[in-house]
Design a protein around this motif. Sequence first.
Motif, PDB file in Angstrom:
ATOM      1  N   TRP A 156     -28.954 -20.952  -0.057  1.00 20.33           N
ATOM      2  CA  TRP A 156     -28.211 -21.655   1.055  1.00 20.33           C
ATOM      3  C   TRP A 156     -28.630 -21.103   2.528  1.00 20.33           C
TER       4      TRP A 156
ATOM      5  N   SER B 137     -21.824 -21.718   5.324  1.00 24.64           N
ATOM      6  CA  SER B 137     -23.278 -22.347   4.875  1.00 24.64           C
ATOM      7  C   SER B 137     -23.462 -23.596   5.591  1.00 24.64           C
TER       8      SER B 137
ATOM      9  N   PRO C 289     -21.756 -24.702  -1.050  1.00 29.66           N
ATOM     10  CA  PRO C 289     -21.191 -24.673   0.320  1.00 29.66           C
ATOM     11  C   PRO C 289     -19.902 -23.542   0.176  1.00 29.66           C
TER      12      PRO C 289
END
Length: 242
Positions: free
Chosen positions: A147, A164, A171
Amino acid sequence: MEQSESERSESRPWQRPRKMNVGPAERKASLAGGAALALSGLRNLSRRNYASGLAMIAAGGMFLYRGQTGYCGLYDAMGVDTMHTQPGGLRIEKAVTIGLPPNEVYEFWRNLENLPRFMKHLESVEVTGPRTSHWKAMGPGGISAEWDAEMMEDTPGQQISWHSVGEADIPNKGSVEFKEAPGNRGTEVRVTIDYYPPGGAAGKAAARIAHGVNAQQLEEDLKRLKQILEVGEETTAQRTAD
């Protein structure tokens, strides 16, 4: 011709109601941190350190405003809302005391590429800009997740927070606070991380990584950080053995 209420509001943007976007815990931390900064600024002024004193008072005022109103302009600009967090998240929080001043511990953490040296689940963190980075994590069975992240707050010697961005495999958002430990024992480092594994097959794989980063794992990570900073020893051998 008399203006309507909406027209009057448009002509006075500073009076428009602002949506709260700062969660309760962050508001409390902002109030406490803002008061401490303002007090330190007043002390600096009394010692005739005018530049640093005024800067600390201004920063303290911003944190106090953030805590009192529940509104953060930076969060608003970035589309971040910690007041209304996503359901199904996983939060972990741990703290450790390190026998070094807050600024030294902050500087080590602020170099994000140091994080994989003590955080077992991270394979790499690549700095991609002044406030952006790319993270890669490894989980059980060789499962990987990646990410991009962006810093939300960066207060030298005090706090770093990130979240993120884009299509993250996991996330997440997190923060690390650096506070002077009582009795001149160094720095209390407190880390809070929220993971929000997505649904579907990919989400199940990501969830295995996220749930592998539990409170016990974070505690071990912080112990490795303490060892590196206090003793100066690398932990590669230990991590390989683990």
